[in-house]
Scaffold this active site. Structure first.
Site, PDB file in Angstrom:
ATOM      1  N   GLU A 157       0.839  -1.199   0.000  1.00  0.00           N
ATOM      2  CA  GLU A 157       0.000   0.000   0.000  1.00  0.00           C
ATOM      3  C   GLU A 157       0.873   1.247   0.000  1.00  0.00           C
ATOM      4  O   GLU A 157       1.691   1.436   0.895  1.00  0.00           O
ATOM      5  CB  GLU A 157      -0.918   0.024   1.227  1.00  0.00           C
ATOM      6  N   CYS A 158       0.711   2.096  -0.989  1.00  0.00           N
ATOM      7  CA  CYS A 158       1.334   3.405  -1.046  1.00  0.00           C
ATOM      8  C   CYS A 158       2.865   3.317  -0.976  1.00  0.00           C
ATOM      9  O   CYS A 158       3.514   3.154  -1.996  1.00  0.00           O
ATOM     10  CB  CYS A 158       0.764   4.297   0.052  1.00  0.00           C
ATOM     11  N   ALA A 159       3.451   3.426   0.192  1.00  0.00           N
ATOM     12  CA  ALA A 159       4.902   3.320   0.312  1.00  0.00           C
ATOM     13  C   ALA A 159       5.396   1.991  -0.247  1.00  0.00           C
ATOM     14  O   ALA A 159       6.433   1.926  -0.916  1.00  0.00           O
ATOM     15  CB  ALA A 159       5.320   3.466   1.771  1.00  0.00           C
TER      16      ALA A 159
ATOM     17  N   SER B 272      -0.905  -0.827  -4.630  1.00  0.00           N
ATOM     18  CA  SER B 272      -1.775   0.313  -4.933  1.00  0.00           C
ATOM     19  C   SER B 272      -1.477   1.468  -3.990  1.00  0.00           C
ATOM     20  O   SER B 272      -0.906   1.280  -2.916  1.00  0.00           O
ATOM     21  CB  SER B 272      -3.244  -0.118  -4.775  1.00  0.00           C
TER      22      SER B 272
END
Length: 442
Positions: free
Chosen positions: A329-331, A418
């Site tokens: 997620e993200c990072a 994502s």
């Protein structure tokens, strides 16, 4: 009975986080068992709550978790006294929703009294008008008191106290300006406590002493204990696994400071042991590793160090290519790309990541366009974006999610990467899908 109080403000920048964390630390220093909770999806403020309370941080968000889960989640994570830090201004919620997911909304759902923190540095008697307006705006809320912040002098404090007195709202605290009491900021807000552990540990006693010296702690405790009894049962992470447990590696350390506490609790209920791995320092995955979880953080601030740890990057790439289940997620999405701001990363995603001037911040309602690791086509979730980077291309052959008519992220039967942060307590099927894949991996 859970004693509880919401620390709110007229807007951002009034000192909610500093005072909430200081209040938690000061009450804990008195011998009270205190838990910290954050309204909304933010992961930075809760890192200071965890430091102040010695307990895992918790978020309360009706958009991510549903209105019905807020009381059970509070009962699950609350200690003897729960200090709940608000988000933005008291009545500010998701745009176009009349305040859904605002601090006021959460306070009403939890039937919790509110203490308003007001930055008084640029006003005196006008503070009383602010307090009176907030007290009357929504009669469903109990505004139990106010804490005056950033006062310049005793005369300044006396003037405001005299103006506030006719409103009937008690002043529970008055705090002077202090250049020594602050947390450094970055492009997405405060720097997480985990990135400045030594400094944060040094600051905490000073913060507790500052709050204790200016706030009537006994009055705050009385306000919290006067809250009504909550009905309902505590939330419990559900799972039915009774076979051999599996191990997954979860990114941690200074570059990966964010993971909702309930994520690991749900995975544990499904027979998964979560082992922290620091991609900046650890050279290998844990023995028996059968899955990977990369949550949020600031890899863009540590790109050079992450790139320098080639042994771990290479082992992760090999594992992913062999089909080891991975959620990012993200990072985590940035870390799995070929490169981040020109620095080589893991490289299992055919994409580049870079910092940008504009950020992406907000709630999202997303759906699964094609069946992948975390769910079947058409499944819907609520989540949030919180970043100032971009990944090019935006999506892979099979996107992770779709929202507002656009596809985003990368997914396969064994991989999900994502920008979207999803709170798995609100969507426990994601934890089960990931756990099932981990158990199936050999």
């Amino acid at each position: 009975m859970v004693a509880r109080v919401v620390i709110a403000a007229p807007g951002s920048g009034h000192g909610k986080t500093t005072i909430a964390a200081g209040l938690m630390a000061a009450l804990r220093a008195r011998g009270l068992d205190v838990s910290g909770h954050k309204v909304g999806p933010d992961f930075i403020d809760p890192s200071y709550h965890a430091l102040a309370t010695g307990r895992p941080p918790r978020n309360l968000d009706p958009f991510l978790q549903s209105e019905e889960l807020l009381v059970p989640l509070l009962l699950h994570g609350a200690a003897e006294l729960a200090v709940i830090e608000g988000v933005m201004g008291l009545f500010d919620g998701a745009l176009g929703t009349e305040g859904f997911a605002s601090t006021a909304h959460v306070a009403r759902l939890l039937d919790a009294p509110v203490v308003l923190v007001v930055d008084a540095s640029a006003a005196s008697r006008s503070v009383a008008a602010t307090v009176l307006g907030f007290a009357r705006y929504d009669p469903r809320l109990e505004l139990a008191g106010v804490i005056l912040n950033k006062l310049g002098s005793q005369r300044h404090e006396d003037e405001i106290r005299a103006a506030v007195a006719p409103t009937g709202i008690p002043v529970l605290g008055a705090l002077r300006r202090s250049e020594d009491i602050h947390a450094p900021s970055r492009h997405l807000g405060l720097v997480p406590a985990g990135e400045r552990a030594a400094e944060s540990q040094r600051l905490l006693p000073e913060l507790a002493s500052w709050v204790a010296g200016g706030v009537d702690l006994d009055a705050v405790v009385r306000v919290a204990r006067d809250a009504s009894r909550l009905s309902g049962k505590p939330w419990e992470p559900t799972g039915s696994w009774d076979g051999r447990r599996k191990v997954i590696a979860a990114a941690a350390g200074q570059a990966f400071t964010f993971r909702y506490t309930e994520t690991a609790e749900l995975l544990s209920a499904h027979g998964i042991d979560v082992v922290d791995v620091d991609p900046l320092r650890d050279k290998e995955l844990p023995d028996g590793c059968a899955g990977l979880y990369f949550g949020g953080g600031f890899p863009e601030a540590h790109a050079e160090g992450l790139s320098a740890n080639a042994p771990l990057r290479e082992e992760i790439a090999t594992a992913v290519h062999k089909g080891m289940p991975v959620v990012a997620e993200c990072a985590g999405l940035l870390y799995l790309c070929r490169e981040l701001d020109g620095q080589p990363m893991v490289g299992v995603l055919d994409a580049q990541a870079r910092m940008t001037k504009r950020g992406a911040l907000g709630y999202r309602k997303a759906s699964v366009p094609s069946t992948h690791l975390l769910g079947g086509a058409g499944m819907s979730v609520t989540g949030h974006e919180f970043h100032r980077t971009e990944v090019l291309p935006r999506q892979g052959k099979t996107p992770a999610w779709e929202w507002d008519g656009r596809a985003e992220g990368f997914a396969t039967r064994t991989l999900h990467a994502s920008y979207l942060h999803v709170h798995w307590a609100g969507h426990p099927g994601l934890a089960k899908s990931f756990a099932d894949a981990v158990h199936a991996y050999e």
